[in-house]
Design an enzyme around this catalytic site. Structure first.
Site, PDB file in Angstrom:
ATOM      1  N   ALA A  61     -37.462 -15.294 -34.827  1.00  0.00           N
ATOM      2  CA  ALA A  61     -38.468 -15.353 -33.762  1.00  0.00           C
ATOM      3  C   ALA A  61     -38.808 -16.819 -33.482  1.00  0.00           C
ATOM      4  O   ALA A  61     -38.732 -17.660 -34.380  1.00  0.00           O
ATOM      5  CB  ALA A  61     -39.714 -14.601 -34.206  1.00  0.00           C
ATOM      6  N   GLY A 102     -36.086 -12.856 -37.652  1.00  0.00           N
ATOM      7  CA  GLY A 102     -35.797 -11.956 -36.541  1.00  0.00           C
ATOM      8  C   GLY A 102     -34.318 -11.961 -36.165  1.00  0.00           C
ATOM      9  O   GLY A 102     -33.799 -10.963 -35.655  1.00  0.00           O
ATOM     10  N   GLU A 105     -32.829  -9.543 -38.445  1.00  0.00           N
ATOM     11  CA  GLU A 105     -33.311  -8.205 -38.061  1.00  0.00           C
ATOM     12  C   GLU A 105     -32.546  -7.686 -36.841  1.00  0.00           C
ATOM     13  O   GLU A 105     -32.198  -6.510 -36.763  1.00  0.00           O
ATOM     14  CB  GLU A 105     -34.814  -8.266 -37.764  1.00  0.00           C
ATOM     15  CG  GLU A 105     -35.635  -8.548 -39.018  1.00  0.00           C
ATOM     16  CD  GLU A 105     -37.114  -8.708 -38.726  1.00  0.00           C
ATOM     17  OE1 GLU A 105     -37.469  -9.671 -38.017  1.00  0.00           O
ATOM     18  OE2 GLU A 105     -37.906  -7.875 -39.191  1.00  0.00           O
ATOM     19  N   GLU A 125     -39.557 -15.029 -43.748  1.00  0.00           N
ATOM     20  CA  GLU A 125     -40.902 -14.978 -43.152  1.00  0.00           C
ATOM     21  C   GLU A 125     -42.022 -15.277 -44.132  1.00  0.00           C
ATOM     22  O   GLU A 125     -43.020 -15.899 -43.765  1.00  0.00           O
ATOM     23  CB  GLU A 125     -41.126 -13.611 -42.491  1.00  0.00           C
ATOM     24  CG  GLU A 125     -40.400 -13.418 -41.161  1.00  0.00           C
ATOM     25  CD  GLU A 125     -38.970 -12.905 -41.313  1.00  0.00           C
ATOM     26  OE1 GLU A 125     -38.409 -12.996 -42.428  1.00  0.00           O
ATOM     27  OE2 GLU A 125     -38.412 -12.429 -40.310  1.00  0.00           O
TER      28      GLU A 125
HETATM   29  C1  3H9 Z   1     -39.639 -14.303 -37.546  1.00  0.00           C
HETATM   30  O1  3H9 Z   1     -38.472 -14.238 -37.291  1.00  0.00           O
HETATM   31  C2  3H9 Z   1     -40.597 -13.161 -37.357  1.00  0.00           C
HETATM   32  C3  3H9 Z   1     -39.900 -11.844 -37.162  1.00  0.00           C
HETATM   33  O2  3H9 Z   1     -39.633 -11.238 -38.403  1.00  0.00           O
HETATM   34  C4  3H9 Z   1     -40.772 -10.858 -36.429  1.00  0.00           C
HETATM   35  C5  3H9 Z   1     -41.117 -11.151 -35.040  1.00  0.00           C
HETATM   36  C6  3H9 Z   1     -41.895 -10.043 -34.404  1.00  0.00           C
HETATM   37  N1  3H9 Z   1     -38.577 -21.028 -34.101  1.00  0.00           N
HETATM   38  O3  3H9 Z   1     -35.092 -27.158 -39.796  1.00  0.00           O
HETATM   39  P1  3H9 Z   1     -34.399 -27.969 -38.748  1.00  0.00           P
HETATM   40  C7  3H9 Z   1     -36.637 -25.714 -34.851  1.00  0.00           C
HETATM   41  S1  3H9 Z   1     -40.360 -15.736 -38.071  1.00  0.00           S
HETATM   42  C8  3H9 Z   1     -38.758 -22.156 -33.408  1.00  0.00           C
HETATM   43  O4  3H9 Z   1     -34.691 -29.417 -38.699  1.00  0.00           O
HETATM   44  P2  3H9 Z   1     -31.860 -27.369 -39.954  1.00  0.00           P
HETATM   45  C9  3H9 Z   1     -37.302 -26.752 -35.728  1.00  0.00           C
HETATM   46  O5  3H9 Z   1     -38.678 -26.801 -35.501  1.00  0.00           O
HETATM   47  C10 3H9 Z   1     -39.059 -16.885 -38.115  1.00  0.00           C
HETATM   48  N2  3H9 Z   1     -38.190 -23.344 -33.733  1.00  0.00           N
HETATM   49  O6  3H9 Z   1     -32.806 -27.767 -38.772  1.00  0.00           O
HETATM   50  C11 3H9 Z   1     -36.572 -28.000 -35.313  1.00  0.00           C
HETATM   51  O7  3H9 Z   1     -37.123 -28.398 -34.063  1.00  0.00           O
HETATM   52  P3  3H9 Z   1     -37.161 -29.929 -33.673  1.00  0.00           P
HETATM   53  C12 3H9 Z   1     -38.231 -16.729 -39.306  1.00  0.00           C
HETATM   54  C13 3H9 Z   1     -37.424 -23.366 -34.810  1.00  0.00           C
HETATM   55  O8  3H9 Z   1     -30.514 -27.297 -39.372  1.00  0.00           O
HETATM   56  C14 3H9 Z   1     -35.151 -27.511 -35.045  1.00  0.00           C
HETATM   57  O9  3H9 Z   1     -35.279 -26.088 -34.869  1.00  0.00           O
HETATM   58  N3  3H9 Z   1     -37.284 -17.801 -39.370  1.00  0.00           N
HETATM   59  C15 3H9 Z   1     -37.205 -22.229 -35.592  1.00  0.00           C
HETATM   60  O10 3H9 Z   1     -32.126 -28.243 -41.123  1.00  0.00           O
HETATM   61  C16 3H9 Z   1     -34.199 -27.790 -36.148  1.00  0.00           C
HETATM   62  O11 3H9 Z   1     -34.761 -27.305 -37.369  1.00  0.00           O
HETATM   63  C17 3H9 Z   1     -37.489 -18.906 -40.107  1.00  0.00           C
HETATM   64  O12 3H9 Z   1     -38.462 -19.023 -40.805  1.00  0.00           O
HETATM   65  C18 3H9 Z   1     -37.809 -21.020 -35.184  1.00  0.00           C
HETATM   66  N4  3H9 Z   1     -37.639 -19.872 -35.868  1.00  0.00           N
HETATM   67  O13 3H9 Z   1     -32.303 -25.887 -40.396  1.00  0.00           O
HETATM   68  C19 3H9 Z   1     -36.408 -19.953 -40.038  1.00  0.00           C
HETATM   69  N5  3H9 Z   1     -36.396 -22.557 -36.617  1.00  0.00           N
HETATM   70  O14 3H9 Z   1     -35.742 -30.389 -33.628  1.00  0.00           O
HETATM   71  C20 3H9 Z   1     -37.038 -21.315 -40.043  1.00  0.00           C
HETATM   72  C21 3H9 Z   1     -36.116 -23.865 -36.474  1.00  0.00           C
HETATM   73  O15 3H9 Z   1     -37.876 -29.960 -32.378  1.00  0.00           O
HETATM   74  N6  3H9 Z   1     -36.056 -22.331 -39.782  1.00  0.00           N
HETATM   75  N7  3H9 Z   1     -36.733 -24.357 -35.387  1.00  0.00           N
HETATM   76  O16 3H9 Z   1     -37.927 -30.582 -34.781  1.00  0.00           O
HETATM   77  C22 3H9 Z   1     -35.287 -22.873 -40.755  1.00  0.00           C
HETATM   78  O17 3H9 Z   1     -35.339 -22.495 -41.907  1.00  0.00           O
HETATM   79  C23 3H9 Z   1     -34.362 -23.989 -40.358  1.00  0.00           C
HETATM   80  O18 3H9 Z   1     -34.872 -24.556 -39.184  1.00  0.00           O
HETATM   81  C24 3H9 Z   1     -32.899 -23.578 -40.096  1.00  0.00           C
HETATM   82  C25 3H9 Z   1     -32.145 -24.798 -39.527  1.00  0.00           C
HETATM   83  C26 3H9 Z   1     -32.276 -23.154 -41.433  1.00  0.00           C
HETATM   84  C27 3H9 Z   1     -32.836 -22.432 -39.107  1.00  0.00           C
END
Ligand code: 3H9
Length: 694
Positions: A61, A102, A105, A125
């Site tokens: 998400a 998400g 999911e 999450e």
């Molecule tokens: C969810 O899914 C809820 C659902 O269950 C239910 C819904 C109803 N959204 O970490 P990085 C951005 S909750 C928006 O440096 P990497 C991040 O801010 C979500 N933005 O890169 C950054 O922006 P910027 C569950 C996101 O390659 C850029 O992407 N998911 C999101 O080292 C690069 O990020 C998570 O908790 C997002 N979901 O790692 C995953 N994710 O360049 C959280 C990232 O402007 N994310 N951004 O600073 C991560 O763990 C890492 O970002 C990921 C990439 C492994 C994906």
């Protein structure tokens, strides 16, 4: 458009295309449903492939949408997954790199999944204080079994896709081109008559689900006291296990909506974005070319220098380690080896890796050996004269373009830079002890520090897995400048009526890893003493309680001398309240003519935390930190501030700056109140009804 739709010989390909990580924001969600509908209406399409462009299938998400109406606007993720799962034509999720939250999911809602190896599969999450809110707590146990799924959901830890090969999670692992293989797979299943399998229809089939869930509850209770999310994950899983998929989804949704509003989730999301925001410097564009850092020099093989060197060799970068004397150099190397041996004993490093890391360190006694280093960090004695000697020598031996960094924690970086003829190449890299463990790195920007030097250091920080926060030049930079005010208040409270154990207990109950007195005993009370002595000279108007000086005059420097604010026993790190020291404190108040009073725990917490907030506000006003979240990151990663409170500035926002201002004014009217000079940034924001982060 955040989603692309193409057809390939009877197969529709829906490609999420929402950089950076294909977050499932509103336009992406709309695009997926449109794509699914379009494929249903095209008689030529036999099956659908759902894939992600760029560096992820999907990171989940879009977290930036949380707390905005968009997060709840249809199609919600649940609606999207319903459309995917309900598609009459089979949907194949083609997964590479990242399928998280998400995103996973969504994939679990598809009829089939093919995956490339090396993809991170997670429901992370909980790390954001929420739970998977689009069926993840129901489908993952049906795909992986209750135990594996519960562990993944409650911990949020990613599992590599290849480890899940052979489970119902993946129908096929792909070695070659993901899209081509996914298309071939889709053609195969498209030719089969339906219905196509749905994970929701699978049985969980655990012999003692209720027993295992109880066991999980007990384990979580011990480790996640301050966090509601892991408990709610178990509630949702249990609901589905005991009463079926639809009931589980309902409970999951209720838990999600409740959790997303909790202060803990807001704090964790703040920390997630704060960490990423910290790496962005307002006037240093992200495309600023960085210098190459292939070789590092470290000056000083003491505790700090050794720890700093370990960071680089851990990341595979060779380090030349300089000391002035052979025995100091040998001691330093022996300590590094001992640290690695401890990691080997814990089973976290092999002997072979230990030797490989040690082999990356070249010990030396001569400055000339630093001549080919791209980055040189000094970790020598904290005294300007000593720094002068080091930087003058460095200026002579370092190659042109080498970055010269000081690990100073308090000294004026501009003065240090001026010891060289290349102040543009000088920067502060303030590591925290133990430097190989602590996440925080304060990057100190001097008035002449070049932008590409900053860009390079921020990149290097990422490589050595530090949270880097840029600070301007001031005494103590962000972290230590604030902590000085915190310690000042702690000492005044001893004079006014509190004892060390009460102060420490109150702030530890608030959530700090360690109270100020236990902390000072650990770090060495003589360090603060040296700083105060300097203050007495430089800023004679700044009043301190003299009680800590009395402690030091008695030789009680802390754990290392067997006694400080507390007593210590040999071989035991516990702090035992010290009768003579408590008596010394009471006698000190008497000598000052102070009538000791009972200080409440609330007052202790407010005075300590608001002292941080007040100084933090001044640091923002002066532009030492460029944003409030940078200050929070310093405190979360370097000073043991409770993560679930999001850092001092976010905490102040949650209390309300109006209330913070009132409290500070109240304390300013008490004895020792002249230590409070309220920051204009608090008063202004309180008047406007704003917070630091709004
Ligand atoms: C969810 O899914 C809820 C659902 O269950 C239910 C819904 C109803 N959204 O970490 P990085 C951005 S909750 C928006 O440096 P990497 C991040 O801010 C979500 N933005 O890169 C950054 O922006 P910027 C569950 C996101 O390659 C850029 O992407 N998911 C999101 O080292 C690069 O990020 C998570 O908790 C997002 N979901 O790692 C995953 N994710 O360049 C959280 C990232 O402007 N994310 N951004 O600073 C991560 O763990 C890492 O970002 C990921 C990439 C492994 C994906």
């Amino acid at each position: 458009m955040a989603v692309d739709y193409t057809t390939h010989d009877g197969i529709a390909v829906i490609t999420l295309n929402n950089p950076p990580v294909n977050g499932l924001g509103l336009s992406t969600r709309m695009g997926i449903v449109e794509g699914i509908d379009r494929a249903q209406h095209d008689p030529a399409v036999k099956a659908i492939v759902l894939t992600g462009a760029g560096k992820a299938f999907s990171g989940g998400a879009d977290i930036t949408e949380f707390n905005t109406p968009k997060a709840f606007q249809e199609p919600t993720l649940a609606t999207v997954i319903k459309a995917v799962e309900g598609s009459a034509k089979p949907v194949v999720a083609a997964i590479h790199s990242v399928a998280m939250g998400g995103g996973l999911e969504l994939a679990l809602g598809a009829h089939y999944r093919v995956a490339a190896p090396g993809a991170q599969i997670a429901l992370p999450e909980v790390k954001l204080g929420i739970l998977p809110g689009a069926g993840g707590t129901q489908r993952l146990p049906r795909a992986l079994g209750l135990e594996a799924a519960l562990n993944m959901i409650v911990s949020g830890t990613p599992v590599m896709s290849e480890k899940l090969a052979g489970t119902p999670m993946f129908d096929q692992m792909v070695e070659g081109n993901l899209l081509e293989d996914a298309l071939a797979f889709a053609r195969k299943v498209g030719a089969q008559s339906g219905p196509h399998p749905k994970i929701r229809d699978r049985n969980i089939g655990h012999p003692n689900a209720a027993g295992f869930i109880q066991f999980a509850r007990n384990s979580v209770a011990g480790v996640a006291k301050q966090y509601p999310a892991p408990h709610k994950c178990i509630d949702a899983i249990e609901a589905g296990v005991l009463k079926g998929f639809d009931h589980g989804v309902k409970v999951e949704r209720e838990c999600f909506l409740a959790l997303v509003q909790t202060p803990e989730s807001k704090a964790l999301r703040h920390a997630f974005f704060g960490e990423r925001a910290a790496s962005k410097i307002p006037d240093v564009p992200s495309d600023t070319p960085a210098r190459n850092i292939d070789k590092v020099g470290v000056i000083g093989a003491g505790t700090m220098g050794g720890g700093i060197a370990m960071n680089f060799v851990n990341a595979g970068l060779p380090v030349t380690l300089l000391e002035m004397k052979q025995d100091a150099l040998e001691r330093g190397l022996a300590t590094i080896r001992k640290n690695y041996e401890a990691t080997v004993k814990k089973g976290k490093l092999t002997m072979e890796a230990l030797e490989q890391r040690m082999s990356l360190i070249t010990p030396t006694l001569t400055y000339e050996a630093l001549g080919d280093a791209d980055l040189i960090i000094e970790a020598v004695y904290e005294e300007l004269g000593v720094k002068e000697q080091v930087f003058t020598r460095l200026d002579e031996v370092a190659k042109p373009g080498a970055i010269l960094a000081s690990n100073t924690s308090t000294l004026d970086l501009n003065k240090i830079a001026a010891f060289t003829k290349r102040p543009q190449d000088v920067v502060g890299m303030h590591f925290f002890s133990p430097a190989n463990v602590m996440k925080l790195l304060e990057v100190v920007r001097g008035k002449d520090t070049a932008k590409d030097v900053l860009a390079t250091v921020m990149q290097v920080a990422k490589k050595i897995r530090k949270t880097a926060v840029v600070s301007g030049v001031c005494d103590g930079f962000i972290g230590n400048r604030m902590v000085e005010q915190y310690v000042r208040q702690a000492l005044f409270m001893l004079e006014e009526g509190a004892l060390p154990a009460q102060v420490d207990k109150a702030i530890e109950k608030f959530g700090f890893a360690m109270g100020p007195f236990r902390m000072s005993d650990l770090a060495g009370n003589d360090i603060g003493w040296a700083i105060r002595k300097r203050r007495y000279q430089e800023e004679p108007h700044m009043r301190y309680s003299k009680i800590a000086d009395r402690l030091c005059e008695a030789g009680r420097f802390g754990q290392k001398t067997g006694g400080g604010w507390y007593d210590y026993k040999a071989g035991d790190r516990n702090a035992y309240p010290s009768k003579p020291i408590d008596e010394m404190i009471v006698a000190h108040s008497k000598e000052l003519g102070i009538e000791r009073r009972k200080i409440s725990d609330d007052e202790i917490v407010e005075r300590l935390v608001f002292a941080l907030v007040n100084e933090g506000a001044k640091i923002l006003e002066e532009g030492i930190a460029s944003k409030a979240s940078d200050i929070d990151m310093v405190y979360l990663t370097g000073y043991g501030f409770p993560l679930w409170r999001g850092g001092p500035m976010l905490y102040a926002d949650s209390v309300g700056l109006y209330n913070v201002e009132r409290a500070i004014r109240r304390y300013a009217a008490q004895p020792n109140g002249d230590a409070w000079q309220i920051a204009a940034g608090i008063v202004e924001r309180a008047a406007q009804g704003r917070g630091f982060n709004s």
